[in-house]
Design a protein around this motif. Structure first.
Motif, PDB file in Angstrom:
ATOM      1  N   SER A   1       0.737  -1.240  -0.036  1.00  0.00           N
ATOM      2  CA  SER A   1       0.028   0.005   0.000  1.00  0.00           C
ATOM      3  C   SER A   1       0.871   1.348   0.001  1.00  0.00           C
ATOM      4  CB  SER A   1      -0.963   0.053   1.293  1.00  0.00           C
ATOM      5  OG  SER A   1      -0.209  -0.060   2.298  1.00  0.00           O
ATOM      6  N   SER A   2       2.159   1.065   0.240  1.00  0.00           N
ATOM      7  CA  SER A   2       3.075   2.368   0.368  1.00  0.00           C
ATOM      8  C   SER A   2       4.496   1.823  -0.059  1.00  0.00           C
ATOM      9  CB  SER A   2       3.013   2.741   1.619  1.00  0.00           C
ATOM     10  OG  SER A   2       3.527   2.081   2.556  1.00  0.00           O
TER      11      SER A   2
ATOM     12  N   ASP B   1       6.345  -0.372   2.369  1.00  0.00           N
ATOM     13  CA  ASP B   1       6.106  -1.895   1.918  1.00  0.00           C
ATOM     14  C   ASP B   1       7.206  -2.144   1.058  1.00  0.00           C
ATOM     15  OD1 ASP B   1       3.708  -2.308   3.655  1.00  0.00           O
ATOM     16  OD2 ASP B   1       2.741  -1.601   1.820  1.00  0.00           O
TER      17      ASP B   1
END
Length: 266
Positions: free
Chosen positions: A87-88, A91
């Motif tokens: 998600s970002s 990660d």
């Protein structure tokens, strides 16, 4: 599934497994997910770490062989499906750090390692094959990291350092920027042994390595690992351990007596 629990032939679960067996002086590790060309799941990476830990802890193991199941790929990277959970950018940082640790565990094995490459060794598979000391491949086997035309991700500095140490920046740029996947025959001289009979080549190499002084092999591997990280790396502990070993003194006496040494690894 633990890496120390061999699976029956054809019984690999959907998430795959890494199977370890030890036969005498040889440890054999199988990346077992042939339906996905042995693409690594996070569970398989954990199995690999466990297998490396067991190999490193077993004083009877003299050489380790790594191979993909199915005969069509060594490892075709990391399973892309797992990236959907990212998600970002954080990660990605965590993922690259984990991969670095898994590859580092293979690279740091105290015994020589051999990658048997049939088909593809790309992405994470390229990293794992490159972390081994030797590579034996079937004709036409391919190596590379074609992420510029597939995923659009990147490699960590640690991963790039390992590849650059092996090939130099020119070939690494062709692999990364041009997304080339050279065949085994196109790789630099000495990097991979190409043969139609990989089994015979691997067994001959295992026999040679298992007959050599374990303390010498262990010391050489560790010194080279340190040197790749720091040109001024200290070696006093390595040299002291080797010259203080029973094997070194036994080797001297055996050489002077003109008889073959019997190495114990101590």
């Amino acid at each position: 599934m633990s890496a120390t629990e061999p699976l029956a032939e054809g019984a690999a679960p959907p998430q795959g497994a890494v199977r370890l067996t030890i036969e005498g002086a040889v440890a054999r590790v199988i990346f077992d997910r042939p339906h996905a060309r042995n693409a690594m799941t996070f569970a398989m990476y954990e199995d690999l770490a466990a297998a490396c830990g067991r190999i490193a802890a077993d004083p009877h193991v003299r050489v380790a062989v790594f191979r993909g199941a199915g005969g069509k790929a060594f490892v075709a990277g990391t399973d892309i499906e797992q990236f959907r959970a990212f998600s970002s950018g954080a990660d990605g940082v965590a993922y690259e750090q984990k991969v670095d640790s898994y590859v580092g565990a293979l690279e740091a094995l105290p015994v020589p390692s051999i990658a048997v490459v049939e088909g593809w060794a790309v992405g994470g598979g390229m990293a794992l094959a490159n972390a081994c000391d030797f590579r034996v491949a079937t004709p036409g086997a391919r190596f590379g990291v074609p992420i510029a035309r597939t995923l659009g991700n990147c490699l960590s500095v640690a991963s790039l350092r390992r590849l650059t140490d092996a090939f130099g920046p020119g070939i690494v740029k062709r692999m990364l920027l041009l997304a080339e996947t050279p065949t085994a025959e196109e790789m630099p001289a000495g990097y991979v042994t190409v043969t139609a009979d990989v089994d015979a080549a691997v067994e001959e190499m295992c026999s040679r390595l298992a007959a050599h002084a374990p303390v010498t092999l262990r010391a050489t591997k560790e010194a080279m690992r340190r040197l790749s990280l720091d040109p001024q790396a200290s070696d006093h502990d390595i040299v002291e351990e080797v010259y203080g070993s029973a094997d070194f003194h036994h080797g001297v006496e055996a050489f002077l007596a003109k008889r073959a040494p019997t190495w114990t690894g101590t």
